[in-house]
Each structure stands twice: as structure tokens, then as C-alpha cells.
Design a protein around this motif. Structure first.
Motif, PDB file in Angstrom:
ATOM      1  N   GLN A  31       0.832  -1.208   0.000  1.00 56.70           N
ATOM      2  CA  GLN A  31       0.000   0.000   0.000  1.00 56.70           C
ATOM      3  C   GLN A  31       0.868   1.260   0.000  1.00 56.70           C
ATOM      4  N   TYR A  32       1.985   1.224   0.727  1.00 55.85           N
ATOM      5  CA  TYR A  32       2.904   2.368   0.718  1.00 55.85           C
ATOM      6  C   TYR A  32       3.521   2.526  -0.673  1.00 55.85           C
ATOM      7  N   GLU A  33       4.010   1.430  -1.217  1.00 51.89           N
ATOM      8  CA  GLU A  33       4.682   1.496  -2.519  1.00 51.89           C
ATOM      9  C   GLU A  33       3.740   1.931  -3.640  1.00 51.89           C
ATOM     10  N   ASN A  34       2.467   1.575  -3.542  1.00 52.78           N
ATOM     11  CA  ASN A  34       1.496   1.934  -4.583  1.00 52.78           C
ATOM     12  C   ASN A  34       0.803   3.270  -4.326  1.00 52.78           C
ATOM     13  N   GLY A  35       1.211   3.970  -3.268  1.00 53.57           N
ATOM     14  CA  GLY A  35       0.665   5.297  -2.985  1.00 53.57           C
ATOM     15  C   GLY A  35      -0.727   5.291  -2.394  1.00 53.57           C
ATOM     16  N   LYS A  36      -1.205   4.129  -1.968  1.00 53.26           N
ATOM     17  CA  LYS A  36      -2.527   4.066  -1.347  1.00 53.26           C
ATOM     18  C   LYS A  36      -2.491   4.563   0.090  1.00 53.26           C
ATOM     19  N   LYS A  37      -1.328   4.474   0.713  1.00 53.22           N
ATOM     20  CA  LYS A  37      -1.103   4.981   2.066  1.00 53.22           C
ATOM     21  C   LYS A  37       0.253   5.682   2.071  1.00 53.22           C
ATOM     22  N   ILE A  38       0.370   6.667   2.930  1.00 51.35           N
ATOM     23  CA  ILE A  38       1.652   7.357   3.111  1.00 51.35           C
ATOM     24  C   ILE A  38       2.157   7.015   4.506  1.00 51.35           C
ATOM     25  N   PRO A  39       3.360   6.452   4.600  1.00 47.53           N
ATOM     26  CA  PRO A  39       3.877   6.081   5.924  1.00 47.53           C
ATOM     27  C   PRO A  39       4.191   7.316   6.765  1.00 47.53           C
ATOM     28  N   ASN A  40       3.957   7.198   8.076  1.00 45.80           N
ATOM     29  CA  ASN A  40       4.327   8.295   8.973  1.00 45.80           C
ATOM     30  C   ASN A  40       5.842   8.281   9.177  1.00 45.80           C
ATOM     31  N   LEU A  41       6.347   9.243   9.937  1.00 46.79           N
ATOM     32  CA  LEU A  41       7.782   9.384  10.124  1.00 46.79           C
ATOM     33  C   LEU A  41       8.408   8.156  10.779  1.00 46.79           C
ATOM     34  N   VAL A  42       7.759   7.630  11.797  1.00 48.66           N
ATOM     35  CA  VAL A  42       8.300   6.465  12.501  1.00 48.66           C
ATOM     36  C   VAL A  42       8.371   5.263  11.554  1.00 48.66           C
ATOM     37  N   THR A  43       7.321   5.053  10.767  1.00 40.82           N
ATOM     38  CA  THR A  43       7.296   3.945   9.818  1.00 40.82           C
ATOM     39  C   THR A  43       8.341   4.153   8.724  1.00 40.82           C
ATOM     40  N   THR A  44       8.467   5.384   8.235  1.00 44.99           N
ATOM     41  CA  THR A  44       9.482   5.680   7.217  1.00 44.99           C
ATOM     42  C   THR A  44      10.868   5.378   7.765  1.00 44.99           C
ATOM     43  N   ALA A  45      11.100   5.714   9.023  1.00 46.28           N
ATOM     44  CA  ALA A  45      12.390   5.430   9.651  1.00 46.28           C
ATOM     45  C   ALA A  45      12.648   3.923   9.722  1.00 46.28           C
ATOM     46  N   LYS A  46      11.615   3.136  10.029  1.00 47.28           N
ATOM     47  CA  LYS A  46      11.764   1.675  10.069  1.00 47.28           C
ATOM     48  C   LYS A  46      12.124   1.133   8.690  1.00 47.28           C
ATOM     49  N   ILE A  47      11.447   1.640   7.674  1.00 45.23           N
ATOM     50  CA  ILE A  47      11.712   1.185   6.307  1.00 45.23           C
ATOM     51  C   ILE A  47      13.123   1.584   5.892  1.00 45.23           C
ATOM     52  N   ALA A  48      13.512   2.818   6.201  1.00 45.92           N
ATOM     53  CA  ALA A  48      14.865   3.286   5.868  1.00 45.92           C
ATOM     54  C   ALA A  48      15.915   2.415   6.539  1.00 45.92           C
ATOM     55  N   LYS A  49      15.684   2.071   7.800  1.00 47.04           N
ATOM     56  CA  LYS A  49      16.632   1.217   8.522  1.00 47.04           C
ATOM     57  C   LYS A  49      16.711  -0.164   7.875  1.00 47.04           C
ATOM     58  N   ALA A  50      15.560  -0.715   7.526  1.00 47.19           N
ATOM     59  CA  ALA A  50      15.529  -2.042   6.888  1.00 47.19           C
ATOM     60  C   ALA A  50      16.271  -2.033   5.556  1.00 47.19           C
ATOM     61  N   LEU A  51      16.182  -0.913   4.829  1.00 40.49           N
ATOM     62  CA  LEU A  51      16.834  -0.802   3.521  1.00 40.49           C
ATOM     63  C   LEU A  51      18.244  -0.225   3.617  1.00 40.49           C
ATOM     64  N   ASN A  52      18.651   0.151   4.827  1.00 45.22           N
ATOM     65  CA  ASN A  52      19.978   0.706   5.073  1.00 45.22           C
ATOM     66  C   ASN A  52      20.231   1.973   4.250  1.00 45.22           C
ATOM     67  N   VAL A  53      19.223   2.860   4.236  1.00 44.18           N
ATOM     68  CA  VAL A  53      19.342   4.162   3.573  1.00 44.18           C
ATOM     69  C   VAL A  53      18.808   5.223   4.523  1.00 44.18           C
ATOM     70  N   SER A  54      19.031   6.469   4.187  1.00 45.09           N
ATOM     71  CA  SER A  54      18.516   7.560   5.029  1.00 45.09           C
ATOM     72  C   SER A  54      17.030   7.791   4.742  1.00 45.09           C
ATOM     73  N   ILE A  55      16.370   8.432   5.673  1.00 42.10           N
ATOM     74  CA  ILE A  55      14.978   8.826   5.470  1.00 42.10           C
ATOM     75  C   ILE A  55      14.891   9.779   4.284  1.00 42.10           C
ATOM     76  N   ASP A  56      15.884  10.657   4.153  1.00 42.78           N
ATOM     77  CA  ASP A  56      15.914  11.595   3.023  1.00 42.78           C
ATOM     78  C   ASP A  56      15.873  10.850   1.689  1.00 42.78           C
ATOM     79  N   ARG A  57      16.569   9.739   1.605  1.00 42.08           N
ATOM     80  CA  ARG A  57      16.596   8.964   0.351  1.00 42.08           C
ATOM     81  C   ARG A  57      15.188   8.486   0.001  1.00 42.08           C
TER      82      ARG A  57
END
Length: 193
Positions: free
Chosen positions: A38-64
């Protein structure tokens, strides 16, 4: 440009470039691959905490994930000092570095630095850090964080509630910063900054 509209595309792009499945990333983040889809298809927008979790899992910055390119983040966006201050306070609080203690025995309310926990001896002899600017919002933030920590399990969506706390205080600090910028030189001198 509304960067939130592109965060899903950026998540998908980074995930695909790393050869990871949605399930693998979702497992690292602690939620279902349906949510990630749902995040990837734009049906939902992740909040900051969720974005941080995804960034950590992908080993990239939130900015990326947010901007698509880390180099664009601070060049294209207006500075958000309130958010930076709030995020700094939150990091220090979450690591147990600071704790707010409105100790009536001390001449002014202060931030208590404690690596030992809070007890009567520390309350009397603790180390104190004076808050030079934005005292009320910062004290309110830490009080709300302490309450949130105690009651976290009672919230239906704790991550969203935490984000609302942080955003609210950041907004208040930004208003104080803007009000200060709008003051005359004389008022700034009288204000003491």
C-alpha cells in the motif's frame, strides 16, 4: 513538489535495486507485506516512525526515501528548526540521557541529566542543564513523552500518536522562532536573546 506522493515509488526503487522482496522488507519492519504494498502503490503514506523503520531495513537515510536523493533534501526544502529541535530532544529522551524534573528545590526548572535513574539523592544533587530557548514547549514535550511511555500500550496507534506529539511541539517551536524573527531589535534586546 509534494514529496509525500513519491515516497512509495522511492521505497520500491530502493527495495528493487537491493533485490529484496516486499515480504523481506516488511518482516524487517515488523508489519505485513500488504501494508508495504500500500505504501509502494501510494494508497497509504507512511508516517515518520514507519518511514524510519523502512529506511533502517533498507539501510538508507529517510531523506533517500522521502526525496529520492539525499542531496536534494536540504537544498530544496525550507529549514524546519522546530522539527530538528524536537527530534534532538526525542533522541536524547529515548536514550535516557535527559529527563524533565521540575524540582521545586532548584532555583529554576531545568532538564535533569541522569545516568542513574531518578531518586531523592539525585533530585537534590543532580546535574542540571538550563533550557535557554523554547522552555515551555520542551518541558511539555518531555512530560508528554513520559506519559506516552507509561501508557503506550493503551493507544490504538502508538506510532501515530507519538508522531502527533512531536509534530505539535515542533509547530509550537517554529511559531516561537517566527515570532522572534518578527520582533524589532529593541524587543529582541528586551527579550534577552
Amino acid at each position: 513538489m509534494n514529496y509525500e506522493e513519491h515516497i512509495g515509488e522511492n521505497i520500491r526503487s530502493v527495495r528493487s535495486a537491493q533485490g529484496l522482496s516486499q515480504q523481506a522488507v516488511a518482516d524487517l519492519c515488523g508489519f505485513s507485506n500488504t501494508i508495504l504494498s500500500q505504501y509502494e502503490n501510494g494508497k497509504k503514506i507512511p508516517n515518520l516512525v514507519t518511514t524510519a523503520k523502512i529506511a533502517k531495513a533498507l539501510n538508507v537515510s529517510i531523506d533517500r526515501l522521502y526525496y529520492g536523493d539525499e542531496n536534494n533534501a536540504f537544498i530544496t526544502m525550507q529549514s524546519d528548526d522546530g522539527k530538528k529541535i524536537v527530534n534532538s530532544i526525542y533522541l536524547l529522551w529515548s536514550k535516557g540521557v535527559i529527563y524533565y524534573n521540575g524540582n521545586p528545590n532548584y532555583s529554576y526548572e531545568a532538564m535533569m541529566l541522569s545516568s542513574y535513574g531518578i531518586d531523592e539523592q539525585i533530585n537534590k544533587n543532580g546535574l542540571y542543564l538550563e533550557i535557554m530557548k523554547h522552555q515551555e514547549p520542551i518541558k511539555r514535550l518531555i512530560n508528554q513523552l513520559n506519559e506516552f511511555k507509561e501508557r503506550k500500550d493503551t493507544y490504538q496507534t502508538p506510532d501515530r500518536f507519538l508522531e502527533m506529539i512531536l509534530d505539535s511541539v515542533a509547530s509550537e517551536i517554529n511559531k516561537e522562532i517566527q515570532n522572534y524573527k518578527n520582533m524589532s531589535k529593541k524587543d529582541k534586546f528586551l527579550y534577552g536573546r
